[in-house]
Motif scaffolding. Structure first.
Motif, short mmCIF file in Angstrom:
data_model
loop_
_atom_site.label_atom_id
_atom_site.label_comp_id
_atom_site.label_asym_id
_atom_site.label_seq_id
_atom_site.Cartn_x
_atom_site.Cartn_y
_atom_site.Cartn_z
N ILE A 182 0.71 -1.17 -0.05
CA ILE A 182 -0.12 0.05 -0.13
C ILE A 182 0.76 1.15 0.08
O ILE A 182 0.43 2.27 -0.88
CB ILE A 182 -1.06 0.11 1.23
N LEU A 183 1.92 1.55 0.97
CA LEU A 183 2.84 2.58 0.95
C LEU A 183 3.98 2.22 0.43
O LEU A 183 4.83 1.16 0.90
CB LEU A 183 2.79 3.11 2.58
N HIS A 184 4.63 3.22 -0.31
CA HIS A 184 5.72 3.10 -1.02
C HIS A 184 6.64 4.18 -0.58
O HIS A 184 6.64 5.12 -1.06
CB HIS A 184 5.67 3.08 -2.57
N ASN A 185 7.67 4.08 0.30
CA ASN A 185 8.56 5.19 0.80
C ASN A 185 7.98 6.23 0.88
O ASN A 185 8.43 7.34 0.60
CB ASN A 185 9.70 5.11 -0.51
N VAL A 186 6.96 6.15 1.91
CA VAL A 186 6.07 7.59 2.16
C VAL A 186 7.06 8.29 3.02
O VAL A 186 7.71 7.75 4.01
CB VAL A 186 4.89 7.22 3.01
N GLU A 187 7.19 9.61 2.91
CA GLU A 187 7.99 10.64 3.71
C GLU A 187 7.25 11.82 4.09
O GLU A 187 6.62 12.35 3.29
CB GLU A 187 9.17 10.94 2.98
N PHE A 188 7.27 11.96 5.37
CA PHE A 188 6.72 13.37 5.77
C PHE A 188 7.36 13.67 6.95
O PHE A 188 7.60 13.13 7.98
CB PHE A 188 5.26 13.77 5.25
N GLU A 189 7.13 15.15 7.14
CA GLU A 189 7.65 15.80 8.50
C GLU A 189 6.45 16.60 9.20
O GLU A 189 5.78 17.39 8.23
CB GLU A 189 8.87 16.62 8.55
N VAL A 190 6.21 16.83 10.27
CA VAL A 190 5.31 17.44 10.76
C VAL A 190 6.12 18.45 11.98
O VAL A 190 6.69 17.93 12.82
CB VAL A 190 3.98 16.81 11.60
N SER A 191 5.56 19.83 11.82
CA SER A 191 6.41 20.67 12.79
C SER A 191 5.21 20.89 13.84
O SER A 191 4.09 20.96 13.77
CB SER A 191 6.88 21.73 12.28
N PRO A 192 5.88 21.19 15.33
CA PRO A 192 5.00 21.62 16.25
C PRO A 192 4.03 22.62 15.96
O PRO A 192 4.56 23.59 15.53
CB PRO A 192 5.77 21.60 17.44
N GLY A 193 2.80 22.56 16.53
CA GLY A 193 1.91 23.87 16.49
C GLY A 193 1.28 23.99 14.92
O GLY A 193 0.47 24.87 14.72
N GLU A 194 1.73 23.26 13.99
CA GLU A 194 1.23 23.33 12.52
C GLU A 194 -0.15 22.27 12.50
O GLU A 194 -0.10 21.19 13.06
CB GLU A 194 2.15 22.82 11.57
N VAL A 195 -0.96 22.44 11.39
CA VAL A 195 -1.82 21.69 10.78
C VAL A 195 -1.22 21.20 9.54
O VAL A 195 -1.07 21.62 8.62
CB VAL A 195 -3.33 22.08 10.52
N THR A 196 -0.76 19.80 9.37
CA THR A 196 -0.24 19.26 8.14
C THR A 196 -1.60 18.45 7.55
O THR A 196 -2.02 17.55 8.41
CB THR A 196 0.84 18.50 8.80
N VAL A 197 -1.88 18.76 6.46
CA VAL A 197 -2.71 18.08 5.90
C VAL A 197 -2.31 16.93 4.59
O VAL A 197 -1.25 17.31 3.84
CB VAL A 197 -3.82 19.05 5.04
#
Lengths: 236, 339
Positions: free
Chosen positions: A20-35
């Motif tokens: 299902i997932l192929h090398n998914v990458e992401f980052e989330v910074s504090p206080g943000e809404v990441t969509v």
């Protein structure tokens, strides 16, 4: 980036024989809404479930507050400070609103009680239907209960999966308002098909397509990028 | 602050009081014995309801706890002198053994999903059945054995069945209120949540295994006590106490009475025990009544199709719906008045 709350690196997830997932990458910074955006079947829900430990990553790393949580069981991940609002809301139908809220509480200290009061002010309907069984709530009330329940614990991050799904526009507006207030107090990763909601709430975005992260950036840039919206989100 | 007592509690107390008075109006031996069976199997079915109704665990081997209880008291009173001290010792042994076996069986099997768990519990119960059949020096194999219970002091000895009746009734009432308290506690609510969605409970930060093991132990101890009462009431223990039909009886009582209601299994026990008695009596009329279990099979199928919530469950749903409608009407009226 040192100021990262959550980081996914090269995440691959299989469900039975399906990759299902192929090398998914992401980052989330504090206080943000990441969509997380993407068409149906792009892998958004699986990404949240993998973070939460409900689907095991075949390889790759999920790091939360600098700690590798990839192989931890869901209850351990939840205790680290991640709240999860699933797509189906996850309300316990056999329990009343009050019992649903209490089951969600891991502690009964003053801070939790304070959060409970705050969240009940945010969703006054829950107070009104405190003794009503979860199964008898409307779709919007269930969604509010699910979001409220994830907030009563001291969570640093909330994962919210399609909160607008199946709700009337008036209710969607209410949900947006509540998440807007919550984002002042916590970091949110939001999976959303409704671009209006996503663009109102999001600070940053990641687009998933066919289980891969294909684009990311500031939400303000996406609002202007008609080509990208048409290509990956089907918005004309 | 004095807690207000629920309306239902008064109803249960009133029913219990009537059951206390019942033998003074109808004191035939067969009737007392039948009622003792109802109380015994009511306790056993409640223990099954803890697993099935409150936690969503389907066990096909629940008879192992019932059998353990029956054999513990039987063997103790058979090998030791028949005194109240040894009776107490036998009960204690039954409870401890039931708890220990439930703990280890829980740890070994509760990780498994639904039908795998059900199959493994069936295998464990079969193991105990084989043990009871083969360990003849202690259990007398499939012949079973009778044992004596301590003599009661003075005139009570003449009313031994009445004393056993009262003992079983009081036990059932106390266990009922104890289990009701447990199921209404935060632990009970988590169990209901586990029944509905294990994954969701885990993602709220709860490790579900300890909760399942706790309820398995409580259920095992209560089932073992039911086995003790059963053995005391008939003063005989045979390998049938480990049989699959004992578990199926509990399943049937729970489903007919109402899963997840606690009082339902007691009512289910009453219906099944009385039906068993009266249907067996009808065997002179037609041979089919000798095979009364066939009729129960049909009742079971009909109950699952038309009353999946059982007698009490269906009644509760109807009452809840009525209450909900009333509340909605009240709300609408007050909204109208406000506007």
């Amino acid at each position: 980036m040192t100021n990262t709350l959550l980081k996914l690196e090269q995440i691959n997830t299989h469900i039975e024989q399906f990759h299902i997932l192929h090398n998914v990458e992401f980052e989330v910074s504090p206080g943000e809404v990441t969509v997380l955006l993407g068409r149906n079947g792009a892998g958004k829900t699986t990404t949240l479930r993998t973070i939460m430990g409900l689907n095991n990553a075949s390889n790759g790393t999920v790091t939360f507050k600098g700690e590798d949580i990839t192989k931890l069981p869901p209850y351990h991940i939840a205790k680290k400070g991640i709240g999860y609002v699933p797509e189906d809301q996850g309300i316990f139908y056999g329990l009343t609103v009050g019992e649903n809220m209490r089951v969600g509480m891991r502690k009964e200290d003053d801070a939790t009680k304070e959060r409970m009061e705050w969240v009940l002010e945010l969703f006054p309907d829950l107070k009104k239907f405190w003794k009503k069984p979860g199964g008898q709530l409307s779709g919007g009330q269930k969604q509010m209960l699910s979001i409220a329940r994830s907030y009563v614990n001291e969570n640093d991050l909330l994962l919210i999966d399609e909160p607008s799904k199946g709700l009337a526009p008036v209710i969607v507006e209410k949900v947006i308002e509540s998440i807007e207030k919550m984002k002042e107090k916590t970091t949110v990763v939001l999976v959303e098909q409704n671009f209006y909601m996503a663009s109102r709430l999001g600070d940053r975005f990641y687009i998933l397509d066919d289980g891969m992260t294909v684009h990311h950036g500031d939400m303000s840039a996406l609002r202007e990028d008609e080509e990208l919206k048409r290509k990956y989100l089907g918005i004309a | 602050m004095i807690k207000t007592i629920q309306k239902s509690t008064w109803i249960y107390i009133a029913v219990a009081f009537m059951l206390v008075l019942l033998p003074f109006f109808k004191d035939e031996r067969w009737f007392l014995f039948l009622m003792i069976q109802v109380f015994t199997f009511g306790i056993f079915a409640m223990s099954y309801d803890l697993l099935l109704g409150y936690t969503g665990i389907v066990s096909f081997g629940h008879a192992m706890f019932f059998g353990l209880g029956a054999y513990s008291i039987g063997i103790t009173l058979n090998f030791l002198e028949s005194t109240f001290m040894n009776l107490f010792l036998g009960i204690l042994l039954a409870l401890v053994l039931g708890g220990i076996v439930a703990f280890f069986a829980g740890i070994l099997t509760l990780r498994l999903k639904s039908h795998y768990y059900a199959m493994l519990t069936l295998a464990l119960a079969s193991l105990f059945l084989v043990l009871a059949e083969k360990w003849r020096s202690v259990t007398r194999g499939s012949d079973g054995f009778t044992f004596r219970i301590p003599e009661l002091p003075g005139p009570l000895q003449d009313h031994r069945n009445l004393v056993v009746y009262m003992f079983c009734l009081v036990s059932m009432v106390l266990i009922f209120f104890g289990l009701r308290r447990l199921t209404e506690s935060p632990l009970g609510k988590i169990l209901v949540a586990i029944r509905e969605n294990e994954g969701r409970v885990e993602s709220l930060g709860f490790r579900i295994m300890p909760y399942k093991v706790i309820i398995s132990v409580v259920s095992g101890v209560v089932a073992s006590f039911a086995g003790v009462l059963y053995a005391i009431s008939i003063r005989f223990v045979g390998t049938n106490v480990f049989g699959i039909d004992v578990t199926l009886d509990a399943l049937l009582m729970t489903i007919i009475g109402g899963v997840g209601t606690l009082v339902g299994p007691i009512i289910g026990a009453g219906i099944i025990e009385f039906a068993h008695h009266y249907l067996s009596d009808l065997s002179d009329v037609h041979w089919i009544f000798e095979r009364w279990i066939i009729l129960f099979g049909i009742v079971y199928i009909l109950a699952v199709i038309f009353f999946p919530a059982g007698i009490v469950g269906t009644l509760w749903h109807k009452l809840a719906k009525r209450k909900h409608k009333k509340q909605e009407m009240k709300q609408k009226t007050s909204d109208k008045l406000a506007s």
